[in-house]
Design a protein around this motif. Structure first.
Motif, PDB file in Angstrom:
ATOM      1  N   SER A  39       0.816  -1.206   0.000  1.00 27.42           N
ATOM      2  CA  SER A  39       0.000   0.000   0.000  1.00 27.42           C
ATOM      3  C   SER A  39       0.859   1.270   0.000  1.00 27.42           C
ATOM      4  O   SER A  39       0.463   2.301  -0.532  1.00 27.42           O
ATOM      5  CB  SER A  39      -0.904  -0.022   1.229  1.00 27.42           C
ATOM      6  OG  SER A  39      -1.615   1.162   1.343  1.00 27.42           O
ATOM      7  N   ARG A  40       2.055   1.197   0.595  1.00 36.76           N
ATOM      8  CA  ARG A  40       2.881   2.404   0.756  1.00 36.76           C
ATOM      9  C   ARG A  40       3.889   2.633  -0.352  1.00 36.76           C
ATOM     10  O   ARG A  40       4.371   3.750  -0.519  1.00 36.76           O
ATOM     11  CB  ARG A  40       3.663   2.349   2.080  1.00 36.76           C
ATOM     12  CG  ARG A  40       2.856   2.078   3.324  1.00 36.76           C
ATOM     13  CD  ARG A  40       1.896   3.180   3.645  1.00 36.76           C
ATOM     14  NE  ARG A  40       1.358   2.986   4.988  1.00 36.76           N
ATOM     15  CZ  ARG A  40       0.076   2.908   5.284  1.00 36.76           C
ATOM     16  NH1 ARG A  40      -0.830   3.019   4.332  1.00 36.76           N
ATOM     17  NH2 ARG A  40      -0.329   2.746   6.530  1.00 36.76           N
ATOM     18  N   SER A  41       4.261   1.570  -1.060  1.00 38.55           N
ATOM     19  CA  SER A  41       5.373   1.705  -2.000  1.00 38.55           C
ATOM     20  C   SER A  41       5.102   0.957  -3.297  1.00 38.55           C
ATOM     21  O   SER A  41       4.897  -0.263  -3.284  1.00 38.55           O
ATOM     22  CB  SER A  41       6.646   1.146  -1.339  1.00 38.55           C
ATOM     23  OG  SER A  41       7.534   0.633  -2.297  1.00 38.55           O
ATOM     24  N   PRO A  42       5.139   1.652  -4.421  1.00 39.48           N
ATOM     25  CA  PRO A  42       4.929   0.972  -5.716  1.00 39.48           C
ATOM     26  C   PRO A  42       6.037  -0.048  -6.007  1.00 39.48           C
ATOM     27  O   PRO A  42       5.809  -1.014  -6.730  1.00 39.48           O
ATOM     28  CB  PRO A  42       4.937   2.107  -6.733  1.00 39.48           C
ATOM     29  CG  PRO A  42       5.486   3.297  -6.031  1.00 39.48           C
ATOM     30  CD  PRO A  42       5.294   3.092  -4.563  1.00 39.48           C
TER      31      PRO A  42
ATOM     32  N   LEU B 272      13.913  12.068  13.784  1.00 38.45           N
ATOM     33  CA  LEU B 272      15.005  12.350  12.849  1.00 38.45           C
ATOM     34  C   LEU B 272      16.149  13.102  13.510  1.00 38.45           C
ATOM     35  O   LEU B 272      15.936  13.942  14.383  1.00 38.45           O
ATOM     36  CB  LEU B 272      14.476  13.204  11.688  1.00 38.45           C
ATOM     37  CG  LEU B 272      13.392  12.593  10.803  1.00 38.45           C
ATOM     38  CD1 LEU B 272      13.043  13.544   9.674  1.00 38.45           C
ATOM     39  CD2 LEU B 272      13.796  11.243  10.249  1.00 38.45           C
ATOM     40  N   ASP B 273      17.379  12.745  13.111  1.00 37.83           N
ATOM     41  CA  ASP B 273      18.508  13.665  13.222  1.00 37.83           C
ATOM     42  C   ASP B 273      19.050  13.723  11.795  1.00 37.83           C
ATOM     43  O   ASP B 273      18.454  13.138  10.876  1.00 37.83           O
ATOM     44  CB  ASP B 273      19.543  13.188  14.256  1.00 37.83           C
ATOM     45  CG  ASP B 273      20.075  11.797  13.948  1.00 37.83           C
ATOM     46  OD1 ASP B 273      19.921  11.322  12.801  1.00 37.83           O
ATOM     47  OD2 ASP B 273      20.633  11.158  14.856  1.00 37.83           O
ATOM     48  N   ASN B 274      20.172  14.423  11.611  1.00 38.87           N
ATOM     49  CA  ASN B 274      20.651  14.613  10.245  1.00 38.87           C
ATOM     50  C   ASN B 274      20.924  13.273   9.552  1.00 38.87           C
ATOM     51  O   ASN B 274      20.496  13.046   8.419  1.00 38.87           O
ATOM     52  CB  ASN B 274      21.925  15.470  10.284  1.00 38.87           C
ATOM     53  CG  ASN B 274      22.123  16.194   8.981  1.00 38.87           C
ATOM     54  OD1 ASN B 274      21.338  17.079   8.634  1.00 38.87           O
ATOM     55  ND2 ASN B 274      23.136  15.793   8.233  1.00 38.87           N
ATOM     56  N   GLN B 275      21.604  12.367  10.258  1.00 38.84           N
ATOM     57  CA  GLN B 275      21.987  11.087   9.663  1.00 38.84           C
ATOM     58  C   GLN B 275      20.760  10.247   9.331  1.00 38.84           C
ATOM     59  O   GLN B 275      20.655   9.681   8.244  1.00 38.84           O
ATOM     60  CB  GLN B 275      22.905  10.339  10.653  1.00 38.84           C
ATOM     61  CG  GLN B 275      23.547   9.105  10.064  1.00 38.84           C
ATOM     62  CD  GLN B 275      24.332   9.401   8.786  1.00 38.84           C
ATOM     63  OE1 GLN B 275      25.164  10.287   8.772  1.00 38.84           O
ATOM     64  NE2 GLN B 275      24.032   8.697   7.709  1.00 38.84           N
ATOM     65  N   MET B 276      19.822  10.193  10.288  1.00 40.96           N
ATOM     66  CA  MET B 276      18.626   9.375  10.056  1.00 40.96           C
ATOM     67  C   MET B 276      17.796   9.951   8.900  1.00 40.96           C
ATOM     68  O   MET B 276      17.245   9.199   8.088  1.00 40.96           O
ATOM     69  CB  MET B 276      17.786   9.299  11.343  1.00 40.96           C
ATOM     70  CG  MET B 276      16.588   8.377  11.257  1.00 40.96           C
ATOM     71  SD  MET B 276      17.013   6.672  10.802  1.00 40.96           S
ATOM     72  CE  MET B 276      17.344   5.957  12.408  1.00 40.96           C
ATOM     73  N   ALA B 277      17.704  11.286   8.818  1.00 37.31           N
ATOM     74  CA  ALA B 277      16.947  11.905   7.721  1.00 37.31           C
ATOM     75  C   ALA B 277      17.573  11.522   6.376  1.00 37.31           C
ATOM     76  O   ALA B 277      16.850  11.214   5.413  1.00 37.31           O
ATOM     77  CB  ALA B 277      16.910  13.416   7.898  1.00 37.31           C
ATOM     78  N   CYS B 278      18.915  11.518   6.314  1.00 41.24           N
ATOM     79  CA  CYS B 278      19.586  11.125   5.063  1.00 41.24           C
ATOM     80  C   CYS B 278      19.325   9.649   4.753  1.00 41.24           C
ATOM     81  O   CYS B 278      18.993   9.282   3.624  1.00 41.24           O
ATOM     82  CB  CYS B 278      21.092  11.389   5.162  1.00 41.24           C
ATOM     83  SG  CYS B 278      21.501  13.139   5.171  1.00 41.24           S
ATOM     84  N   ASN B 279      19.479   8.800   5.777  1.00 37.90           N
ATOM     85  CA  ASN B 279      19.256   7.359   5.563  1.00 37.90           C
ATOM     86  C   ASN B 279      17.827   7.080   5.075  1.00 37.90           C
ATOM     87  O   ASN B 279      17.608   6.294   4.163  1.00 37.90           O
ATOM     88  CB  ASN B 279      19.482   6.580   6.864  1.00 37.90           C
ATOM     89  CG  ASN B 279      20.940   6.566   7.269  1.00 37.90           C
ATOM     90  OD1 ASN B 279      21.816   6.851   6.454  1.00 37.90           O
ATOM     91  ND2 ASN B 279      21.215   6.265   8.527  1.00 37.90           N
ATOM     92  N   LEU B 280      16.870   7.736   5.711  1.00 42.20           N
ATOM     93  CA  LEU B 280      15.470   7.479   5.335  1.00 42.20           C
ATOM     94  C   LEU B 280      15.144   8.074   3.968  1.00 42.20           C
ATOM     95  O   LEU B 280      14.355   7.512   3.214  1.00 42.20           O
ATOM     96  CB  LEU B 280      14.519   8.026   6.407  1.00 42.20           C
ATOM     97  CG  LEU B 280      14.533   7.275   7.748  1.00 42.20           C
ATOM     98  CD1 LEU B 280      13.513   7.874   8.709  1.00 42.20           C
ATOM     99  CD2 LEU B 280      14.252   5.784   7.551  1.00 42.20           C
TER     100      LEU B 280
ATOM    101  N   LYS C 290      14.472   5.112  -2.979  1.00 42.68           N
ATOM    102  CA  LYS C 290      14.634   3.786  -3.583  1.00 42.68           C
ATOM    103  C   LYS C 290      13.290   3.061  -3.706  1.00 42.68           C
ATOM    104  O   LYS C 290      13.009   2.418  -4.709  1.00 42.68           O
ATOM    105  CB  LYS C 290      15.598   2.967  -2.713  1.00 42.68           C
ATOM    106  CG  LYS C 290      16.039   1.666  -3.315  1.00 42.68           C
ATOM    107  CD  LYS C 290      17.150   1.043  -2.483  1.00 42.68           C
ATOM    108  CE  LYS C 290      17.468  -0.365  -2.943  1.00 42.68           C
ATOM    109  NZ  LYS C 290      18.398  -1.029  -2.011  1.00 42.68           N
ATOM    110  N   TYR C 291      12.455   3.169  -2.646  1.00 41.17           N
ATOM    111  CA  TYR C 291      11.181   2.448  -2.652  1.00 41.17           C
ATOM    112  C   TYR C 291       9.994   3.368  -2.988  1.00 41.17           C
ATOM    113  O   TYR C 291       8.848   2.992  -2.824  1.00 41.17           O
ATOM    114  CB  TYR C 291      10.983   1.709  -1.311  1.00 41.17           C
ATOM    115  CG  TYR C 291      12.002   0.605  -1.183  1.00 41.17           C
ATOM    116  CD1 TYR C 291      11.808  -0.594  -1.860  1.00 41.17           C
ATOM    117  CD2 TYR C 291      13.180   0.784  -0.475  1.00 41.17           C
ATOM    118  CE1 TYR C 291      12.764  -1.595  -1.805  1.00 41.17           C
ATOM    119  CE2 TYR C 291      14.143  -0.209  -0.415  1.00 41.17           C
ATOM    120  CZ  TYR C 291      13.931  -1.395  -1.087  1.00 41.17           C
ATOM    121  OH  TYR C 291      14.889  -2.379  -1.064  1.00 41.17           O
ATOM    122  N   GLN C 292      10.308   4.565  -3.457  1.00 42.51           N
ATOM    123  CA  GLN C 292       9.292   5.512  -3.934  1.00 42.51           C
ATOM    124  C   GLN C 292       8.195   5.799  -2.911  1.00 42.51           C
ATOM    125  O   GLN C 292       7.003   5.771  -3.228  1.00 42.51           O
ATOM    126  CB  GLN C 292       8.668   5.000  -5.243  1.00 42.51           C
ATOM    127  CG  GLN C 292       9.660   4.959  -6.404  1.00 42.51           C
ATOM    128  CD  GLN C 292      10.119   6.374  -6.798  1.00 42.51           C
ATOM    129  OE1 GLN C 292       9.307   7.235  -7.047  1.00 42.51           O
ATOM    130  NE2 GLN C 292      11.427   6.634  -6.777  1.00 42.51           N
TER     131      GLN C 292
END
Lengths: 261, 261
Positions: free
Chosen positions: A109-112, A154-162, A168-170
């Motif tokens: 449902s969340r990602s094509p 979020l922190d800076n690193q987590m925001a980038c990772n996510l 990638k998963y749209q």
């Protein structure tokens, strides 16, 4: 807000201590801050003020309804209640980390990208295991959690990772959420790195915002260490910075020219 | 909105055709409707108007964010994509109707009753089939759909059917949604039926609203056919109407008494 006194009537017929009813009737009193004001400090008439108040109440009601809808639609994280899950996600960057349980229905449902993977007869669909490359357990856990709750710490690193996973998963909603966070934390120190990162992961809003910060600091650009690295690693992207700068200069010159004519 | 002209200054030193700058400066112009206004029609000063505008913009941004969150969290109806479903619901009132596919995870997340049923080793959990008593296929389909989308197309009958299911399975959000709809359609013709229905299904807001409509029509109560039926079927509930009426009369008498003293 400092108290204001009505001064527009301080003419020949106006005395500050005058209690004349006629005069009092000429003083406008703000229905919001309860202070008197001059005509040149006028905001709205009573009718428009009341309409605006009704609009504000209506908007607040809508917010309440939407918050309650969000709360209803939020699903419990599968990490808290894994009993009904029907697949697992494996963070490949963390060889010994546990897998993360999830529901096909939610991922689809969340990602094509997950939809294509799980609704067709692919390896992942048959095995019930999806390997996620180049991601830590913590980032993947936060990613899965977001798919259920639309929330992440979020922190800076987590925001980038996510953001990388979201691209990638749209998962557009998560991508916008991370971009918004990174834009709110942008400064000159982070601008070049964020510009390059945003370009790599098609985060257009973040890229534009980072470019704007760079444009304001062109005097310091060539001394910036991230810039020096970027010239080596991706000179084509550095050209984009200079092209944007040149475009801005040409526009500024044209605007000056019009003013002088 | 009809145009307004500032009239508070129409005294000895004021002439409607006077172009005197001083005088013009005394006229307040509404920044919202762009009309002049009198001091006694004053709404807000400029500062409060601008603050209110910022508040409105901020509220609209919040609404946009929440709508996008709702859209992200909304799940596809299992009737549209049944491939990952792991149980079926059977409407027992409709012997030949098809079953409705669903996901345990969604049912568990939306309803404490389904949670208790599915997280323990009960018949429904083992068989993957939940029979729903006294409900039509259409109502059950709408119910399941609501669990995924927080949306339903209501008319009076559907709102009643869904309210019954919402109460039975403790889906508070849906119950409030149905009550709100039924309250918006309340009138004297429906008041007694709605009062009894709301009482039966613990819909307190609807019951209060229906009682208020009945209180306004006490002169016609004993001629109302639904009332006559209710006296037969549930006289205890009719007593509640009269007790409320009596309470209201006592309060009104007390208020009059205070005014007269």
């Amino acid at each position: 807000m400092p108290p204001r006194r009505c001064t527009a009537y301080a003419g020949s017929d106006y005395d500050d201590d005058d209690d004349d009813d006629n005069l009092t009737a000429r003083i406008s009193r703000c229905l919001s801050c309860d202070e008197n004001y001059d005509p040149d400090e006028a905001g709205t008439c009573k009718e428009c003020y009341e309409e605006a108040n009704e609009t504000e109440e209506e908007l607040k009601r809508q917010i309440q309804d939407l918050k309650s809808k969000v709360s209803f639609l939020t699903l419990a994280s599968p990490l808290d209640s894994p009993s009904t899950t029907d697949l697992v996600l494996l963070p490949s960057a963390d060889a010994f980390s546990p897998s993360i349980p999830a529901h096909k229905a939610v991922l689809v449902s969340r990602s094509p990208v997950f939809r294509a993977m799980l609704e067709h007869d692919m390896d992942e669909s048959r095995s019930g295991t999806i390997k996620i490359a180049e991601v830590s357990y913590d980032a993947l856990r936060a990613f899965v959690n977001y798919l259920y709750t639309a929330e992440a710490f979020l922190d800076n690193q987590m925001a980038c990772n996510l953001l990388v996973l979201a691209e990638k998963y749209q998962v557009k909603h998560l991508k916008a959420y991370c971009e918004k966070y990174l834009i709110s934390k942008l400064n000159w120190e982070k601008a070049v790195v964020n510009f390059a990162f945003a370009h790599q992961h098609n985060a257009n809003q973040l890229q534009d915002a980072a470019l704007a910060v760079i444009m304001e600091n062109m005097d310091n650009l060539t001394k910036n260490e991230d810039y020096i690295e970027l010239v080596d690693s991706n000179p084509r992207l550095v050209v984009e910075i200079y092209e944007a700068y040149l475009g801005k200069q040409v526009n500024t010159a044209a605007a000056h020219c019009c003013v002088n004519i």
